[in-house]
Design a protein around this motif. Structure first.
Motif, PDB file in Angstrom:
ATOM      1  N   LEU A 101       0.839  -1.204   0.000  1.00 40.50           N
ATOM      2  CA  LEU A 101       0.000   0.000   0.000  1.00 40.50           C
ATOM      3  C   LEU A 101       0.871   1.250   0.000  1.00 40.50           C
ATOM      4  CD1 LEU A 101      -1.619  -2.311   1.656  1.00 40.50           C
ATOM      5  CD2 LEU A 101      -2.971  -0.407   2.517  1.00 40.50           C
ATOM      6  N   ASN A 102       0.340   2.321  -0.600  1.00 38.82           N
ATOM      7  CA  ASN A 102       0.953   3.630  -0.391  1.00 38.82           C
ATOM      8  C   ASN A 102       0.717   4.059   1.054  1.00 38.82           C
ATOM      9  OD1 ASN A 102       2.163   4.370  -2.862  1.00 38.82           O
ATOM     10  ND2 ASN A 102       0.150   4.732  -3.760  1.00 38.82           N
ATOM     11  N   GLY A 103       1.498   5.040   1.525  1.00 39.42           N
ATOM     12  CA  GLY A 103       1.322   5.518   2.900  1.00 39.42           C
ATOM     13  C   GLY A 103       2.208   4.756   3.870  1.00 39.42           C
ATOM     14  N   LEU A 123       6.837  -1.321  -1.043  1.00 42.54           N
ATOM     15  CA  LEU A 123       6.220  -0.292  -1.885  1.00 42.54           C
ATOM     16  C   LEU A 123       6.339  -0.724  -3.341  1.00 42.54           C
ATOM     17  CD1 LEU A 123       8.591   1.597  -3.459  1.00 42.54           C
ATOM     18  CD2 LEU A 123       9.034   2.183  -1.083  1.00 42.54           C
ATOM     19  N   ALA A 124       5.495  -0.123  -4.159  1.00 41.35           N
ATOM     20  CA  ALA A 124       5.542  -0.426  -5.592  1.00 41.35           C
ATOM     21  C   ALA A 124       5.566   0.869  -6.376  1.00 41.35           C
ATOM     22  CB  ALA A 124       4.331  -1.258  -5.991  1.00 41.35           C
ATOM     23  N   ARG A 125       6.342   0.865  -7.444  1.00 36.00           N
ATOM     24  CA  ARG A 125       6.279   1.977  -8.403  1.00 36.00           C
ATOM     25  C   ARG A 125       5.777   1.396  -9.711  1.00 36.00           C
ATOM     26  NH1 ARG A 125       9.017   6.827  -6.654  1.00 36.00           N
ATOM     27  NH2 ARG A 125      10.262   6.278  -4.849  1.00 36.00           N
ATOM     28  N   ILE A 126       4.523   1.658  -9.979  1.00 35.09           N
ATOM     29  CA  ILE A 126       3.864   1.109 -11.160  1.00 35.09           C
ATOM     30  C   ILE A 126       2.642   1.973 -11.413  1.00 35.09           C
ATOM     31  CG2 ILE A 126       2.539  -0.540  -9.720  1.00 35.09           C
ATOM     32  CD1 ILE A 126       2.783  -2.562 -12.055  1.00 35.09           C
ATOM     33  N   ASN A 127       2.232   2.077 -12.652  1.00 32.33           N
ATOM     34  CA  ASN A 127       0.983   2.758 -12.974  1.00 32.33           C
ATOM     35  C   ASN A 127       0.064   1.730 -13.612  1.00 32.33           C
ATOM     36  OD1 ASN A 127       1.424   5.583 -12.224  1.00 32.33           O
ATOM     37  ND2 ASN A 127       3.100   5.452 -13.697  1.00 32.33           N
ATOM     38  N   ALA A 128      -0.942   1.319 -12.868  1.00 35.11           N
ATOM     39  CA  ALA A 128      -1.827   0.262 -13.338  1.00 35.11           C
ATOM     40  C   ALA A 128      -3.216   0.480 -12.759  1.00 35.11           C
ATOM     41  CB  ALA A 128      -1.290  -1.093 -12.904  1.00 35.11           C
ATOM     42  N   ASP A 187      10.484   8.212   1.365  1.00 40.84           N
ATOM     43  CA  ASP A 187      10.789   8.826   0.066  1.00 40.84           C
ATOM     44  C   ASP A 187       9.545   8.760  -0.821  1.00 40.84           C
ATOM     45  OD1 ASP A 187      11.440   8.505  -2.830  1.00 40.84           O
ATOM     46  OD2 ASP A 187      13.465   8.993  -2.195  1.00 40.84           O
ATOM     47  N   LYS A 188       8.925   7.570  -0.823  1.00 34.05           N
ATOM     48  CA  LYS A 188       7.736   7.434  -1.682  1.00 34.05           C
ATOM     49  C   LYS A 188       6.598   8.315  -1.181  1.00 34.05           C
ATOM     50  CE  LYS A 188       4.729   5.025  -4.497  1.00 34.05           C
ATOM     51  NZ  LYS A 188       3.932   3.849  -4.760  1.00 34.05           N
ATOM     52  N   LEU A 189       6.477   8.442   0.138  1.00 31.84           N
ATOM     53  CA  LEU A 189       5.389   9.300   0.649  1.00 31.84           C
ATOM     54  C   LEU A 189       5.598  10.749   0.199  1.00 31.84           C
ATOM     55  CD1 LEU A 189       2.775   9.450   2.391  1.00 31.84           C
ATOM     56  CD2 LEU A 189       4.253  10.173   4.284  1.00 31.84           C
ATOM     57  N   VAL A 190       6.856  11.181   0.220  1.00 25.48           N
ATOM     58  CA  VAL A 190       7.134  12.556  -0.231  1.00 25.48           C
ATOM     59  C   VAL A 190       6.737  12.705  -1.697  1.00 25.48           C
ATOM     60  CG1 VAL A 190       8.977  14.207  -0.754  1.00 25.48           C
ATOM     61  CG2 VAL A 190       8.943  13.026   1.461  1.00 25.48           C
ATOM     62  N   PHE A 191       7.210  11.771  -2.529  1.00 25.07           N
ATOM     63  CA  PHE A 191       6.935  11.887  -3.966  1.00 25.07           C
ATOM     64  C   PHE A 191       5.448  11.685  -4.266  1.00 25.07           C
ATOM     65  CE2 PHE A 191       6.427   9.617  -8.048  1.00 25.07           C
ATOM     66  CZ  PHE A 191       6.658  10.694  -8.872  1.00 25.07           C
ATOM     67  N   LEU A 192       4.946  10.521  -3.860  1.00 27.39           N
ATOM     68  CA  LEU A 192       3.564  10.174  -4.222  1.00 27.39           C
ATOM     69  C   LEU A 192       2.554  11.053  -3.482  1.00 27.39           C
ATOM     70  CD1 LEU A 192       1.131   8.047  -2.870  1.00 27.39           C
ATOM     71  CD2 LEU A 192       1.204   8.567  -5.306  1.00 27.39           C
ATOM     72  N   GLY A 193       2.845  11.307  -2.189  1.00 21.85           N
ATOM     73  CA  GLY A 193       1.908  12.115  -1.394  1.00 21.85           C
ATOM     74  C   GLY A 193       1.772  13.518  -1.976  1.00 21.85           C
ATOM     75  N   ASN A 256       0.599  11.505 -13.020  1.00 24.11           N
ATOM     76  CA  ASN A 256      -0.440  11.793 -12.035  1.00 24.11           C
ATOM     77  C   ASN A 256      -0.520  10.590 -11.092  1.00 24.11           C
ATOM     78  OD1 ASN A 256      -2.012   9.839 -13.187  1.00 24.11           O
ATOM     79  ND2 ASN A 256      -3.420  11.236 -14.177  1.00 24.11           N
ATOM     80  N   ALA A 257      -1.359  10.673 -10.100  1.00 24.15           N
ATOM     81  CA  ALA A 257      -1.382   9.620  -9.088  1.00 24.15           C
ATOM     82  C   ALA A 257      -2.584   8.700  -9.300  1.00 24.15           C
ATOM     83  CB  ALA A 257      -1.454  10.260  -7.703  1.00 24.15           C
ATOM     84  N   SER A 258      -2.453   7.454  -8.810  1.00 25.65           N
ATOM     85  CA  SER A 258      -3.589   6.535  -8.897  1.00 25.65           C
ATOM     86  C   SER A 258      -4.798   7.139  -8.166  1.00 25.65           C
ATOM     87  CB  SER A 258      -3.232   5.157  -8.330  1.00 25.65           C
ATOM     88  OG  SER A 258      -2.780   5.239  -6.995  1.00 25.65           O
ATOM     89  N   MET A 259      -4.526   8.009  -7.183  1.00 24.29           N
ATOM     90  CA  MET A 259      -5.639   8.637  -6.455  1.00 24.29           C
ATOM     91  C   MET A 259      -6.487   9.505  -7.395  1.00 24.29           C
ATOM     92  SD  MET A 259      -5.611  10.851  -2.947  1.00 24.29           S
ATOM     93  CE  MET A 259      -4.473   9.803  -2.117  1.00 24.29           C
TER      94      MET A 259
HETATM   95  C1  LIG Z   1       4.146   6.809  -7.559  1.00 25.97           C
HETATM   96  C2  LIG Z   1       2.886   6.367  -8.278  1.00 25.97           C
HETATM   97  C3  LIG Z   1       2.380   7.527  -9.086  1.00 25.97           C
HETATM   98  C4  LIG Z   1       3.276   5.261  -9.243  1.00 25.97           C
HETATM   99  O1  LIG Z   1       3.794   4.178  -8.588  1.00 25.97           O
HETATM  100  C5  LIG Z   1       1.900   5.823  -7.291  1.00 25.97           C
HETATM  101  O2  LIG Z   1       2.281   5.215  -6.331  1.00 25.97           O
HETATM  102  C6  LIG Z   1       0.453   5.960  -7.443  1.00 25.97           C
HETATM  103  O3  LIG Z   1      -0.019   6.374  -8.502  1.00 25.97           O
HETATM  104  O4  LIG Z   1      -0.269   5.620  -6.490  1.00 25.97           O
END
Ligand SMILES: CC(C)(CO)C(=O)C(=O)O
Ligand SMILES: NC(=O)C1=CN([C@@H]2O[C@H](COP(=O)(O)OP(=O)(O)OC[C@H]3O[C@@H](n4cnc5c(N)ncnc54)[C@H](OP(=O)(O)O)[C@@H]3O)[C@@H](O)[C@H]2O)C=CC1
Length: 313
Positions: A101-103, A123-128, A187-193, A256-259
């Motif tokens: 999960l993110n967060g 954590l995962a870095r993927i756009n799906a 790191d991911k929270l900073v970027f993705l958040g 953009n974000a999955s959110m």
């Molecule tokens: C960082 C990114 C944009 C891709 O992994 C992501 O985590 C998301 O879209 O939720």
């Protein structure tokens, strides 16, 4: 290695499918509607790294039993409580739980439920995305899953998991077991958040926000988030922060974000878990929280509007 995957959504389905292609035999713990879809159509992935359509083994919360080496947890944060209840019968003395999960705060919830030492960071870095017809659509080159022991050791179990993912053909997964997963999650929270906060607030990609005159605003949000991570004891590596600064000023960026995808589909969003956690950290660091707060309240107001059935059709 016996691997149970909770959820056959975007991440569970993508990484589970690739494990299957690599010779592992993952089993998916799913709810009845998804189970029917999988029984009818198999697991279906569309991806630049190869399409897949395969029968998969499924169980439900009612039928799952113990005996798993790894439980890959791939629910959304708003389903965390139900998911913890669903995997409870599956977790025994040999099980490692890998959440993607993110967060951050799901780690405490999982440790409270199953004990320290059962839970890995990940954590995962993927756009799906999971489309309504059950297809997992993977959009681009990002396909990384990173995980590690929360105490920073490199254990045989994370090495074995790395090997299982790396067996996937066509370089379709970039798997890495690391000794600093807590720092990587920050790191991911900073970027993705920051990306989620900005893209949800503006309903746009990074490039669109930049072209709309938002570079200074994006940079202020990013610096605030980075200061929060540093104050929490997890400063970003300078090279990583520099690369984010460049991305957050790139007029051509389609990020953009999955959110935002979830919000535009009228779905539930992980605003508390991602933007709320970042906002708390920003406040704790004594940084001006106004922009993060605006994004958070925007997401919370969307939830109110959604609950009232007043989303545009
Ligand atoms: C960082 C990114 C944009 C891709 O992994 C992501 O985590 C998301 O879209 O939720
Ligand atoms: N999608 C992306 O590009 C990225 C997502 N992430 C993060 O990964 C996490 C997962 O996201 P994503 O894969 O997109 O989410 P999805 O909504 O695509 O998949 C989540 C799946 O979990 C299932 N699930 C939830 N609760 C249960 C339960 N109790 N029992 C069984 N199955 C359950 C859902 O099942 P059902 O179909 O029955 O509702 C759903 O299929 C999120 O935290 C997200 O922020 C991180 C990086 C990128």
């Amino acid at each position: 290695m016996r691997i149970l995957i909770l959820g056959a959504g975007a991440l569970g389905g993508y990484f589970g499918g690739r494990l299957l292609e690599g010779g592992a035999s993952p089993v998916f713990l799913v709810r009845p509607r998804r189970r029917e879809q999988l029984a009818r159509d198999g697991l279906v992935i569309e991806s630049p790294f190869g399409a897949l359509r395969r029968p998969v083994e499924t169980v439900t919360a009612e039928t799952v039993g113990p005996g798993w080496d790894v439980v890959l947890l791939s629910c959304k944060a708003y389903d965390l409580e139900d998911s913890i209840a669903a995997i409870r019968p599956a977790v025994d003395g040999r099980t490692a739980i890998l959440p993607v999960l993110n967060g951050l705060t799901h780690i405490q919830a999982l440790e409270a439920a199953f004990g320290q030492g059962r839970v890995l960071g990940g954590l995962a870095r993927i756009n799906a995305t999971l489309t309504p017809d059950g297809t997992i659509r993977h959009f681009d080159q990002f396909r990384a899953i990173t995980f590690g022991e929360l105490d920073g050791t490199m254990s045989p179990r994370v090495e074995a998991l790395q090997a299982a993912f790396r067996a996937a053909p066509n370089d379709s997964v970039q798997a890495r077991a690391v000794p600093d997963i807590r720092a990587q999650m920050w790191d991911k929270l900073v970027f993705l958040g920051t990306l989620a906060a900005a893209s949800v607030l503006m309903r746009a990609t990074l490039g669109e926000i930049v072209r709309g005159g938002g570079t200074a605003l994006l940079q202020r949000m990013l610096e605030g988030s980075a200061t929060a991570a540093e104050a929490a004891g997890y400063p970003l590596k300078p090279a990583a922060l520099d690369s984010y600064r460049k991305m957050f000023a790139d007029p051509g960026s389609g990020a953009n974000a999955s959110m935002l995808r979830d919000l535009e589909a009228g779905g539930r969003i992980e605003v508390d878990h991602v933007v709320g956690t970042l906002l708390e950290a920003v406040r704790a660091a004594g940084v001006d929280p106004t922009l993060h707060e605006a994004a958070y309240v925007h997401g919370k107001s969307y939830e109110q509007r959604r609950a009232a059935g007043r989303l545009p059709r």
